[in-house]
Design a protein around this motif. Sequence first.
Motif, mmCIF file in Angstrom:
data_model
loop_
_atom_site.group_PDB
_atom_site.id
_atom_site.type_symbol
_atom_site.label_atom_id
_atom_site.label_comp_id
_atom_site.label_asym_id
_atom_site.label_seq_id
_atom_site.Cartn_x
_atom_site.Cartn_y
_atom_site.Cartn_z
ATOM 1 N N UNK A 109 -17.813 16.025 -9.166
ATOM 2 C CA UNK A 109 -18.637 16.463 -10.139
ATOM 3 C C UNK A 109 -18.634 17.830 -8.596
ATOM 4 N N UNK A 110 -17.615 18.488 -8.273
ATOM 5 C CA UNK A 110 -17.343 19.110 -7.785
ATOM 6 C C UNK A 110 -16.457 20.370 -8.714
ATOM 7 N N UNK A 111 -15.221 19.986 -9.289
ATOM 8 C CA UNK A 111 -14.417 20.656 -9.767
ATOM 9 C C UNK A 111 -15.269 20.923 -11.016
ATOM 10 N N UNK A 112 -16.175 20.390 -11.410
ATOM 11 C CA UNK A 112 -17.075 20.413 -12.959
ATOM 12 C C UNK A 112 -17.884 21.013 -12.424
ATOM 13 N N UNK A 113 -17.986 22.029 -11.662
ATOM 14 C CA UNK A 113 -19.908 22.790 -11.170
ATOM 15 C C UNK A 113 -19.185 23.998 -10.638
ATOM 16 N N UNK A 114 -18.795 25.007 -11.420
ATOM 17 C CA UNK A 114 -18.073 26.498 -11.611
ATOM 18 C C UNK A 114 -18.897 27.130 -10.355
ATOM 19 N N UNK A 115 -20.494 27.065 -10.309
ATOM 20 C CA UNK A 115 -20.864 27.843 -9.795
ATOM 21 C C UNK A 115 -20.706 27.360 -7.993
ATOM 22 N N UNK A 116 -19.888 26.845 -8.056
ATOM 23 C CA UNK A 116 -19.395 26.530 -6.359
ATOM 24 C C UNK A 116 -17.881 26.825 -5.900
ATOM 25 N N UNK A 117 -17.780 27.684 -7.031
ATOM 26 C CA UNK A 117 -16.230 28.286 -6.731
ATOM 27 C C UNK A 117 -16.628 29.514 -6.730
ATOM 28 N N UNK A 118 -17.402 30.275 -6.448
ATOM 29 C CA UNK A 118 -18.019 31.752 -7.624
ATOM 30 C C UNK A 118 -17.698 32.769 -5.446
ATOM 31 N N UNK A 119 -17.892 32.123 -4.734
ATOM 32 C CA UNK A 119 -17.928 33.148 -3.055
ATOM 33 C C UNK A 119 -16.061 33.124 -2.903
ATOM 34 N N UNK A 120 -15.653 34.402 -2.945
ATOM 35 C CA UNK A 120 -14.519 34.472 -3.201
ATOM 36 C C UNK A 120 -14.313 34.783 -2.231
ATOM 37 N N UNK A 121 -13.434 34.709 -0.482
ATOM 38 C CA UNK A 121 -13.213 35.218 0.929
ATOM 39 C C UNK A 121 -10.849 35.720 0.460
ATOM 40 N N UNK A 122 -11.144 36.914 0.537
ATOM 41 C CA UNK A 122 -9.546 36.938 0.821
ATOM 42 C C UNK A 122 -8.935 36.231 1.904
ATOM 43 N N UNK A 123 -7.480 34.853 2.174
ATOM 44 C CA UNK A 123 -7.448 34.851 3.322
ATOM 45 C C UNK A 123 -6.464 33.940 2.374
#
Length: 579
Positions: A109-123
């Motif tokens: 479910x998480x992998x197929x939910x693109x909005x979860x992955x739109x916050x990018x922290x440069x680490x």
Amino acid sequence: MPCEAEVLNMPDLPISFFQEREPVERGILETEERILTYAQELLDLKFRLNQILPISRLPPEILAHIFEHLVWIVYRNYRQSQKDPRRYGDVSPYSWLRVTHVCRHWRDVARHSPPLWTQVILMNAPCVQELLTNSKGLPISVEHGRDSESLTAQESLSVVLENMPRVKQLKLTFSRRPYRALSLLPSLHAPILRNLTIITSITGDALPPVFQQSGLANLPHLESLECSGYPFLSARMLFRSTLRRLSLLPCRAPPSPAQLLESLSGLPLLESLNLDLLFPMPAFGSTQSYAEWFNSGSQSQQTVALPHLKNLVLSEASSGMASVKLLDQLRVPPWTNISLEFEKMCAHEDELRQIIPPLGAKVASVYPGHGFKTMALYTVWSPASSIQPRRIKYAVDLWDDLVPVQSLHNRDGPPPNFTLRIPKRYQHTILELFCSPLHLSFLQTLYVEKVALMSPLWARVLAQMAQVTTLACQGNFLGSLGTVLSSPPVERGRSSCDCDLLPRLKDLHFLDICFHEPYDGDSKITLFRRILDSLEVRRDRGLPIAKVVIKQAYDLTADDVESLGVFVGEMDWDGAEFD
């Protein structure tokens, strides 16, 4: 350890040894195969059990929405920990990824939910690449992590720069020279970029060339810009007519008034403007006043209209006079919320007094006719640091509408229309401002928190507030509260009063008050006794208080409340008796 000769002379192993080893190895392999089989069966049983559980029978859309809320909480806690690590601890922005380790269903479910992955922290570059892949082309928000100068952060930024057409929010912080990846980039092509924040602590540094060379076509939809630490002329290269929010924090090379006004004239859609430490201080010992400095320049007398401005903040301004002059040359609508926060109002006391009339006239002109109905006056303590002691400021908030007392106490009400914050040593400045035309005659609610009403000017100030019906006091810095309400009878040794102050007062609120502390340093008279006398005088003179509200009182008993109730129409006490 045997030598080489001894090894060569060792007898050979009998053939029976190898014949006996073969069935042992075969048994080990068979056992391992059975273990793998049972392990797979166990995983299958666990998967079937997870499918039976109610949480796994939720529709994927609902579960994805729960994950999105979790991501929001994690990033909120992460940003709070960035501001105050002692209070919030060390929070990882990617701790939400643990949900992908719970079970196969949650991971899918998480992998197929693109909005979860739109916050990018440069680490971490591999983690950033995974976020970019799983977000499946959606717009992304990018910001630096704690160590913005680490090698992993630089590698992460290189990955993001390859996907700039997808970036809608970008926040970069530099404590050293910009990354090599930025210096090699010919231009910044970000067609959907809405919010840009760029901060540096490098003295005398200019914007990275990639930002200076970015033309209007490369940032066509930029709406929010925050720039800190860069020279004004360098930051101005990022100004766009599409900007709605502009925040300019301390500048290494502040602008002249003409340059600032000229730049603002090209931002007709601006809704929020925050200028922090923007104006320079004249050289020590200089005879040039702020007014002369601000009026210098051929375009200094121009006015700039910002018809959509909702919030104007001039914070920690080095010059009160320059800020007031700037405010005078801006044309803003009546609904604009104005906030002025001064640390060094001016170089000389005489110039301080010059600020009051134009500031009062300007505020009165912005809010013509209707005046203010709610005022909050309170004390603000700024935290101490290694280079400066704790500072005390007085704050004044004004609203053109009625605001509930509890909202004023909790600081969760609507934003004030006008805010002023100045150091405590300039208390008389606030009082003189109140005596100027601020339309305080319309005031109906007055909230006072940890401010003593001791100055003689308070009589002039409160005399303008004849319409006040609600007075709220928080903390024990009450000073001459009894005199404000009403002087006690003459036989008690106090001067009489004709009750001209707050004649329409009906509701009285006490929050976080210790009632049996000495009043005004007089150990024989407590605050409770003084309030009781004042309520009695008001009742006898035909100006009774209709309602008294007491919340979180200290050193107060039910008998005390009963005594107060004799002189008021209604008592509202929360019943708390703190020692």
